[in-house]
Design an enzyme around this catalytic site. Structure first.
Site, PDB file in Angstrom:
ATOM      1  N   ARG A   1      -7.748  -0.622   1.188  1.00  0.00           N
ATOM      2  CA  ARG A   1      -8.261  -1.871   0.608  1.00  0.00           C
ATOM      3  C   ARG A   1      -8.669  -1.670  -0.850  1.00  0.00           C
ATOM      4  O   ARG A   1      -8.642  -2.619  -1.635  1.00  0.00           O
ATOM      5  CB  ARG A   1      -9.424  -2.395   1.462  1.00  0.00           C
ATOM      6  CG  ARG A   1     -10.617  -1.497   1.488  1.00  0.00           C
ATOM      7  CD  ARG A   1     -11.543  -1.788   2.665  1.00  0.00           C
ATOM      8  NE  ARG A   1     -10.977  -1.331   3.942  1.00  0.00           N
ATOM      9  CZ  ARG A   1     -11.557  -1.493   5.115  1.00  0.00           C
ATOM     10  NH1 ARG A   1     -12.720  -2.107   5.216  1.00  0.00           N
ATOM     11  NH2 ARG A   1     -10.978  -1.053   6.220  1.00  0.00           N
TER      12      ARG A   1
ATOM     13  N   LYS B   1       0.835  -1.210   0.000  1.00  0.00           N
ATOM     14  CA  LYS B   1       0.000   0.000   0.000  1.00  0.00           C
ATOM     15  C   LYS B   1       0.866   1.255   0.000  1.00  0.00           C
ATOM     16  O   LYS B   1       1.660   1.470   0.916  1.00  0.00           O
ATOM     17  CB  LYS B   1      -0.916   0.006   1.237  1.00  0.00           C
ATOM     18  CG  LYS B   1      -1.691   1.315   1.446  1.00  0.00           C
ATOM     19  CD  LYS B   1      -2.599   1.249   2.680  1.00  0.00           C
ATOM     20  CE  LYS B   1      -3.264   2.601   2.960  1.00  0.00           C
ATOM     21  NZ  LYS B   1      -4.082   2.577   4.190  1.00  0.00           N
TER      22      LYS B   1
ATOM     23  N   ASP C   1       1.598   6.275   5.615  1.00  0.00           N
ATOM     24  CA  ASP C   1       0.621   5.308   5.101  1.00  0.00           C
ATOM     25  C   ASP C   1       1.113   4.598   3.830  1.00  0.00           C
ATOM     26  O   ASP C   1       0.340   3.908   3.163  1.00  0.00           O
ATOM     27  CB  ASP C   1      -0.720   6.018   4.854  1.00  0.00           C
ATOM     28  CG  ASP C   1      -1.920   5.096   5.030  1.00  0.00           C
ATOM     29  OD1 ASP C   1      -1.744   4.014   5.614  1.00  0.00           O
ATOM     30  OD2 ASP C   1      -3.015   5.460   4.574  1.00  0.00           O
TER      31      ASP C   1
ATOM     32  N   GLU D   1      -9.560   3.532   2.235  1.00  0.00           N
ATOM     33  CA  GLU D   1      -9.016   3.648   0.876  1.00  0.00           C
ATOM     34  C   GLU D   1      -7.956   2.603   0.568  1.00  0.00           C
ATOM     35  O   GLU D   1      -7.749   2.235  -0.588  1.00  0.00           O
ATOM     36  CB  GLU D   1      -8.444   5.059   0.657  1.00  0.00           C
ATOM     37  CG  GLU D   1      -6.979   5.287   1.102  1.00  0.00           C
ATOM     38  CD  GLU D   1      -6.758   5.113   2.602  1.00  0.00           C
ATOM     39  OE1 GLU D   1      -7.740   5.132   3.361  1.00  0.00           O
ATOM     40  OE2 GLU D   1      -5.594   4.941   3.013  1.00  0.00           O
TER      41      GLU D   1
ATOM     42  N   ASP E   1     -12.298   6.785   3.964  1.00  0.00           N
ATOM     43  CA  ASP E   1     -11.076   6.539   4.741  1.00  0.00           C
ATOM     44  C   ASP E   1     -10.656   5.066   4.670  1.00  0.00           C
ATOM     45  O   ASP E   1      -9.557   4.708   5.082  1.00  0.00           O
ATOM     46  CB  ASP E   1     -11.295   6.970   6.194  1.00  0.00           C
ATOM     47  CG  ASP E   1      -9.985   7.165   6.940  1.00  0.00           C
ATOM     48  OD1 ASP E   1      -8.928   7.181   6.280  1.00  0.00           O
ATOM     49  OD2 ASP E   1     -10.039   7.314   8.176  1.00  0.00           O
TER      50      ASP E   1
ATOM     51  N   LYS F   1     -10.385  12.386   8.597  1.00  0.00           N
ATOM     52  CA  LYS F   1      -9.838  11.940   9.883  1.00  0.00           C
ATOM     53  C   LYS F   1      -9.802  13.109  10.867  1.00  0.00           C
ATOM     54  O   LYS F   1      -9.676  14.258  10.437  1.00  0.00           O
ATOM     55  CB  LYS F   1      -8.398  11.452   9.680  1.00  0.00           C
ATOM     56  CG  LYS F   1      -8.256  10.103   9.035  1.00  0.00           C
ATOM     57  CD  LYS F   1      -6.791   9.689   9.006  1.00  0.00           C
ATOM     58  CE  LYS F   1      -6.627   8.350   8.304  1.00  0.00           C
ATOM     59  NZ  LYS F   1      -7.268   7.240   9.024  1.00  0.00           N
TER      60      LYS F   1
ATOM     61  N   ASP G   1      -2.769  10.149   3.932  1.00  0.00           N
ATOM     62  CA  ASP G   1      -4.155   9.726   4.096  1.00  0.00           C
ATOM     63  C   ASP G   1      -4.910  10.716   4.985  1.00  0.00           C
ATOM     64  O   ASP G   1      -4.818  10.655   6.209  1.00  0.00           O
ATOM     65  CB  ASP G   1      -4.191   8.320   4.714  1.00  0.00           C
ATOM     66  CG  ASP G   1      -5.610   7.785   4.855  1.00  0.00           C
ATOM     67  OD1 ASP G   1      -6.546   8.402   4.300  1.00  0.00           O
ATOM     68  OD2 ASP G   1      -5.783   6.732   5.510  1.00  0.00           O
TER      69      ASP G   1
HETATM   70  N1  BES Z   1      -4.226   4.364   6.993  1.00  0.00           N
HETATM   71  C1  BES Z   1      -5.334   4.038   7.814  1.00  0.00           C
HETATM   72  C2  BES Z   1      -4.998   3.003   8.881  1.00  0.00           C
HETATM   73  C3  BES Z   1      -4.010   3.397   9.931  1.00  0.00           C
HETATM   74  C4  BES Z   1      -4.437   3.808  11.176  1.00  0.00           C
HETATM   75  C5  BES Z   1      -2.649   3.275   9.715  1.00  0.00           C
HETATM   76  C6  BES Z   1      -3.529   4.132  12.160  1.00  0.00           C
HETATM   77  C7  BES Z   1      -1.740   3.596  10.678  1.00  0.00           C
HETATM   78  C8  BES Z   1      -2.162   4.021  11.908  1.00  0.00           C
HETATM   79  C9  BES Z   1      -6.468   3.477   6.953  1.00  0.00           C
HETATM   80  O1  BES Z   1      -6.545   3.949   5.662  1.00  0.00           O
HETATM   81  C10 BES Z   1      -7.746   3.842   7.623  1.00  0.00           C
HETATM   82  O2  BES Z   1      -8.036   5.008   7.657  1.00  0.00           O
HETATM   83  N2  BES Z   1      -8.471   2.869   8.131  1.00  0.00           N
HETATM   84  C11 BES Z   1      -9.707   3.099   8.775  1.00  0.00           C
HETATM   85  C12 BES Z   1     -10.697   2.104   8.231  1.00  0.00           C
HETATM   86  C13 BES Z   1     -12.104   2.344   8.649  1.00  0.00           C
HETATM   87  C14 BES Z   1     -12.655   3.595   7.994  1.00  0.00           C
HETATM   88  C15 BES Z   1     -12.931   1.144   8.261  1.00  0.00           C
HETATM   89  C16 BES Z   1      -9.501   2.901  10.260  1.00  0.00           C
HETATM   90  O3  BES Z   1      -8.761   2.006  10.647  1.00  0.00           O
HETATM   91  O4  BES Z   1     -10.066   3.664  11.039  1.00  0.00           O
HETATM   92 ZN    ZN Z   2      -4.810   4.652   4.841  1.00  0.00          ZN
HETATM   93 MN    MN Z   3      -7.693   5.706   5.500  1.00  0.00          MN
END
Ligand code: BES
Ligand code: ZN
Ligand code: MN
Length: 497
Positions: free
Chosen positions: A348, A262, A285, A346, A344, A274, A267
């Site tokens: 996947r 990825k 990210d 994104e 968010d 966020k 992000d």
């Molecule tokens: N890049 C984030 C995940 C992340 C969180 C990486 C903390 C490093 C530290 C990912 O894209 C994300 O935002 N995931 C969301 C998914 C949710 C919206 C289903 C999350 O984990 O909150």
């Molecule tokens: Zn992300």
């Molecule tokens: Mn995200």
């Protein structure tokens, strides 16, 4: 830095890594006698606790200074690596130009591996994070690490060739991981998708990798629609880096391993924005991309007898008038339509395109994706392990073992069908988020699985908690390099079997 493996020598200063084992008392007594000290006093003052450092000044010996460094209970690869890295970082401005590491008390069979740990630990302890600082830190005249400096590994065995190879391996890993650190620590405005692609292309080609960057036009032609959708809110268009490493001719045919990382350069969450408090960490990210890129660089520089292909989808997830919105339905390379419940989620989306593209294009025998994918994996496993998802038990065992060996732990979580139920969409083939705050790391893995065409040896690694964290190298969270060694050592072991 010159790195040498020697049997007898007296460097200006000698680092003696010691574990809390039965013979610690005797080892300290011998050192005390050599340095002209009272053995009981030394045994009392140094307990070899984890990362404990005790400096001994000696008279009457050629080596005048000994750094006793505690390893705690274990003297394995990981403790030697992390301990020497922390030691070197802490003492970097005080170490002499010529430094020895005493490995003579370790079992000969472990020395190639420990030489790797010692060299990579010492070299990475010299890492300087202030990439964009105009003023260097005051009073830094590092001798060790500067011109003509020398690291000597002292061993008591005739197996110099293997140990030298181990030391060389440590040097290569350290060099590559230093670049991975720079990439991870770079802010979003210095590594937008175009800049990250250029970096990968230049550094990849310098190491002899085959690199191709798919431009916006090619992404459209190849219908990498999920990647395009994630990138559409940014003025910096998305890209996909395709990397390839094949061993020099003459090597017997080995399994082809496909890696997908990825590469979200920043992000924001997009329209599903966020919170701002920790958003700056989202420059990291692209930790999966960095791990994949690093693994291919190591393979090329060490000319490993492995075959690797990689796809690195790269995009910036921004909030903008053109950005995707919650509820939008997008396409994908696999042909499935996706309802974007949360912009968010994104990672996947771009991985879906990455895995289906690589699988269909290259037909790798093993397919692994690695990503800073969910906050949920941090709530599940903390900062102790990354999440491992696969239906293939043999692959799970091999990945877990590789992580155990190098100290980059993995812990397996289930992929039961029940978790897929929540990804059903009313309007599209699948949705990217269940909307429920539960088992999010698992449903994310289930989502990606739908784009693997049932590949029999697919694994997903969620490294959100591991790629960027608290280390001695910075005040705030910094790159850890997690994944580079894990991937390389997994591939080496997989191929050996
Ligand atoms: N890049 C984030 C995940 C992340 C969180 C990486 C903390 C490093 C530290 C990912 O894209 C994300 O935002 N995931 C969301 C998914 C949710 C919206 C289903 C999350 O984990 O909150
Ligand atoms: Zn992300
Ligand atoms: Mn995200």
């Amino acid at each position: 830095m010159i790195i040498r493996v020697l049997e007898k020598n007296a460097p200006d200063a000698l680092v003696v890594p010691l574990a809390q084992q039965e013979n610690l008392g005797a080892q300290l007594a011998a050192l005390a006698r050599l340095a002209g000290l009272d053995p009981a006093a030394l045994q009392n003052d140094f307990k070899a606790d984890p990362k404990e450092v005790f400096v001994v000044y000696a008279t009457g010996t050629a080596t005048r200074k000994f750094y006793l460094v505690g390893l705690g209970k274990k003297d394995n690869f990981q403790t030697l690596y992390t301990t020497l890295r922390a030691f070197c970082f802490r003492y970097r401005n005080k170490l002499p130009r010529q430094l020895g590491i005493d490995l003579r008390h370790f079992p000969a069979a472990q020395l190639p591996r420990l030489a790797d740990a010692a060299v990579s630990g010492m070299l990475l302890g010299l890492y300087q994070i202030g990439l964009y600082r105009k003023d260097p830190e005051p009073n830094t005249v590092p001798l060790f690490g500067g011109a003509k400096s020398e690291l000597q590994l002292l061993v008591k065995t005739s197996r110099h060739k293997e140990i030298t190879a181990g030391a060389r391996r440590g040097e290569v890993f350290a060099g590559v991981i230093r670049d991975v650190f720079d990439l991870m620590n770079a802010p979003g405005n210095k590594k937008n998708p175009g800049q990250l692609s250029d970096w990968i292309e230049r550094a990849g080609k310098d190491s002899g990798l085959k690199v191709r960057i798919l431009s916006l036009k090619e992404l459209k032609a190849k219908k990498l629609d999920a990647l395009l959708a994630v990138g559409q809110g940014s003025p910096h268009p998305p890209a996909m880096a395709l990397l390839e490493y094949r061993p020099k001719a003459g090597k017997s045919k080995v399994p082809l391993v496909g890696l997908v990382g990825k590469g979200v350069t920043f992000d924001t969450g997009g329209v599903s924005l966020k919170p701002s408090s920790n958003m700056h960490f989202m420059k990291s990210d692209m930790g999966g991309a960095a791990a994949v890129f690093g693994a291919l660089l190591v393979a090329a520089q060490l000319e490993l007898p492995v075959q690797l292909v990689a796809a690195v989808p790269i995009a910036e997830n921004m909030i903008d008038g053109l950005a995707i919105k919650p509820g939008d339905v997008i396409g994908s390379h696999a042909g499935k339509t996706i309802e974007v419940i949360d912009t968010d989620a994104e990672g996947r989306l771009i991985l879906a395109d990455g895995v289906s593209y690589l699988h269909r294009q290259e037909k790798p025998d093993v397919l692994i994706d690695i990503a800073t994918l969910t906050g949920s994996i941090i709530r599940t496993l903390g900062y102790a392990a990354a999440g491992l998802f696969t239906q293939n038990d043999q692959l799970a065992a091999a990945l877990t073992q590789a992580g155990e060996n190098c100290g980059e732990r993995l812990w397996r979580l289930p992929l039961w069908e029940e978790y897929a139920a929540d990804l059903k969409s009313d309007v599209a083939d699948i949705r990217n988020f269940s909307g429920k705050p539960m088992a999010e790391a698992i449903t994310a893995a289930k989502f990606i699985e739908q784009f693997t065409d049932g590949h029999p040896a697919w694994a997903h690694l969620d490294i959100a908690g591991m790629a960027f964290g608290d280390t001695e190298l910075g005040q705030s969270k910094t790159a850890t390099g997690y994944g580079v060694r894990l991937l390389v050592e997994f591939v080496e072991q997989w191929i050996a079997k």
